[in-house]
Design a protein around this motif. Structure first.
Motif, PDB file in Angstrom:
ATOM      1  N   PRO A  19     -14.740  -3.124  16.362  1.00 51.74           N
ATOM      2  CA  PRO A  19     -15.606  -3.212  17.544  1.00 51.74           C
ATOM      3  C   PRO A  19     -15.519  -1.912  18.348  1.00 51.74           C
ATOM      4  CG  PRO A  19     -14.029  -5.049  17.421  1.00 51.74           C
ATOM      5  CD  PRO A  19     -13.558  -3.981  16.499  1.00 51.74           C
ATOM      6  N   LEU A  20     -16.663  -1.270  18.556  1.00 52.96           N
ATOM      7  CA  LEU A  20     -16.659   0.007  19.263  1.00 52.96           C
ATOM      8  C   LEU A  20     -17.980   0.170  20.002  1.00 52.96           C
ATOM      9  CD1 LEU A  20     -14.934   2.539  19.721  1.00 52.96           C
ATOM     10  CD2 LEU A  20     -16.051   3.569  17.737  1.00 52.96           C
ATOM     11  N   GLU A  21     -17.907   0.192  21.317  1.00 50.65           N
ATOM     12  CA  GLU A  21     -19.116   0.275  22.128  1.00 50.65           C
ATOM     13  C   GLU A  21     -19.793   1.634  21.967  1.00 50.65           C
ATOM     14  OE1 GLU A  21     -20.484   0.021  26.837  1.00 50.65           O
ATOM     15  OE2 GLU A  21     -18.516  -0.727  26.228  1.00 50.65           O
ATOM     16  N   GLY A  22     -21.102   1.610  21.777  1.00 54.73           N
ATOM     17  CA  GLY A  22     -21.877   2.840  21.687  1.00 54.73           C
ATOM     18  C   GLY A  22     -21.874   3.488  20.322  1.00 54.73           C
ATOM     19  N   ALA A  23     -21.086   2.953  19.393  1.00 48.76           N
ATOM     20  CA  ALA A  23     -21.026   3.508  18.035  1.00 48.76           C
ATOM     21  C   ALA A  23     -21.679   2.517  17.086  1.00 48.76           C
ATOM     22  CB  ALA A  23     -19.585   3.774  17.621  1.00 48.76           C
ATOM     23  N   VAL A  24     -22.912   2.811  16.707  1.00 45.53           N
ATOM     24  CA  VAL A  24     -23.665   1.921  15.829  1.00 45.53           C
ATOM     25  C   VAL A  24     -23.816   2.576  14.465  1.00 45.53           C
ATOM     26  CG1 VAL A  24     -25.944   0.926  15.411  1.00 45.53           C
ATOM     27  CG2 VAL A  24     -24.905   0.714  17.657  1.00 45.53           C
ATOM     28  N   LEU A  25     -23.542   1.806  13.435  1.00 46.45           N
ATOM     29  CA  LEU A  25     -23.772   2.243  12.059  1.00 46.45           C
ATOM     30  C   LEU A  25     -25.048   1.583  11.569  1.00 46.45           C
ATOM     31  CD1 LEU A  25     -22.691   3.725   9.502  1.00 46.45           C
ATOM     32  CD2 LEU A  25     -21.524   1.578   8.915  1.00 46.45           C
ATOM     33  N   LEU A  26     -25.897   2.362  10.914  1.00 45.77           N
ATOM     34  CA  LEU A  26     -27.141   1.843  10.353  1.00 45.77           C
ATOM     35  C   LEU A  26     -27.159   2.051   8.845  1.00 45.77           C
ATOM     36  CD1 LEU A  26     -29.664   3.210  13.006  1.00 45.77           C
ATOM     37  CD2 LEU A  26     -29.103   0.818  12.608  1.00 45.77           C
ATOM     38  N   PRO A  27     -27.881   1.216   8.117  1.00 43.08           N
ATOM     39  CA  PRO A  27     -27.987   1.414   6.667  1.00 43.08           C
ATOM     40  C   PRO A  27     -28.504   2.816   6.346  1.00 43.08           C
ATOM     41  CG  PRO A  27     -28.862  -0.730   7.284  1.00 43.08           C
ATOM     42  CD  PRO A  27     -28.606   0.007   8.562  1.00 43.08           C
ATOM     43  N   GLY A  28     -27.782   3.523   5.492  1.00 45.93           N
ATOM     44  CA  GLY A  28     -28.155   4.885   5.138  1.00 45.93           C
ATOM     45  C   GLY A  28     -27.541   5.941   6.023  1.00 45.93           C
ATOM     46  N   GLY A  29     -26.905   5.532   7.119  1.00 43.87           N
ATOM     47  CA  GLY A  29     -26.294   6.489   8.033  1.00 43.87           C
ATOM     48  C   GLY A  29     -24.838   6.752   7.701  1.00 43.87           C
ATOM     49  N   GLU A  30     -24.311   7.834   8.248  1.00 39.08           N
ATOM     50  CA  GLU A  30     -22.907   8.184   8.059  1.00 39.08           C
ATOM     51  C   GLU A  30     -22.248   8.312   9.424  1.00 39.08           C
ATOM     52  OE1 GLU A  30     -22.561  11.648   5.584  1.00 39.08           O
ATOM     53  OE2 GLU A  30     -22.841  10.459   3.755  1.00 39.08           O
ATOM     54  N   LEU A  31     -21.130   7.614   9.596  1.00 38.25           N
ATOM     55  CA  LEU A  31     -20.441   7.573  10.878  1.00 38.25           C
ATOM     56  C   LEU A  31     -19.019   8.094  10.723  1.00 38.25           C
ATOM     57  CD1 LEU A  31     -20.480   6.627  13.873  1.00 38.25           C
ATOM     58  CD2 LEU A  31     -19.632   4.410  13.055  1.00 38.25           C
ATOM     59  N   PRO A  32     -18.712   9.285  11.279  1.00 41.50           N
ATOM     60  CA  PRO A  32     -17.335   9.790  11.241  1.00 41.50           C
ATOM     61  C   PRO A  32     -16.490   9.106  12.310  1.00 41.50           C
ATOM     62  CG  PRO A  32     -18.765  11.380  12.328  1.00 41.50           C
ATOM     63  CD  PRO A  32     -19.648  10.248  11.880  1.00 41.50           C
TER      64      PRO A  32
END
Length: 221
Positions: A19-32
């Protein structure tokens, strides 16, 4: 260390969530992500041994939204696979999650080593695995909105690279990178399809540029 994300035709039955506010992962995206809390280090260790899956989900912004002292979450998040991993000498992990498919939370399981786990339901979001492409007009409208927004904000972009980016990855990266409020990012996550998400993103970019222009005008007067 890098990995090639692959569902192998199967999404996880259970997985840890971050759970992390403001950090959204979307299909096809890359989140460091920079992981340093002990419970989330344990979460990454568990994920590496179980298909490398982690679910990203936002907590609700109202701090009063808690049940038994645990902050409540939005019901929809996105499952990602760890696609890169490195450990530092000061006991941190640097990982990248690559988004695969959204989920709704059906059941929250007992915590393990301090991190939260769920049973996800992917049924309503299976189209994320093979998203409907944008048509020429929709893609052109997205680029127009991006160029207007970035130009007004004083930023530049590698437009040649963006032109060669697949639709779902382009929309995901822009939606995740732009400084939208958590509720706006959640709305983009919950959009029913890639086409709908693109329309929402274009509207948000245009509104953000308009709001910034009004702020500058007021400051001048």
């Amino acid at each position: 260390m890098t990995y090639s994300p692959s569902t192998n035709g199967k999404l996880p039955d259970t997985m840890p969530i971050f759970p992390l506010e403001g950090a959204v992962l979307l299909p096809g995206g890359e989140l460091p992500l920079n992981i340093f809390e002990r419970r989330y280090l344990a979460m990454v260790d568990a994920a590496l041994g179980q298909g490398r899956w982690i679910g990203m989900v936002q907590p609700r912004q109202n701090q009063g939204d808690k049940e038994d002292g645990i902050q409540t979450l939005f019901s929809i998040g996105c499952a990602g696979q760890i696609s890169s991993f490195s450990a530092t000498k000061d006991n941190r992990y640097f990982i990248t999650l690559t988004g695969a498919c959204r989920f709704s939370i059906t059941t929250e399981l007992e915590q393990a080593d301090g991190f939260r786990r769920i049973k996800p339901d992917f049924t309503a979001f299976e189209d994320d695995l093979e998203p409907e492409p944008l048509d020429t007009r929709q893609r052109a409208d997205l680029f127009r909105a991006l160029k207007d927004y970035l130009g007004w904000s004083g930023y530049d972009a590698d437009w040649d690279a963006l032109e060669n980016t697949p639709d779902h990855a382009l929309v995901a990266s822009m939606a995740m990178a732009c400084p939208f409020a958590p509720a706006e990012k959640q709305a983009l996550l919950e959009a029913s399809s890639l086409v709908t998400r693109t329309r929402c993103l274009v509207t948000m970019l245009d509104m953000a540029r308009h709001d910034e222009a009004e702020t500058v005008d007021h400051a001048r007067h």
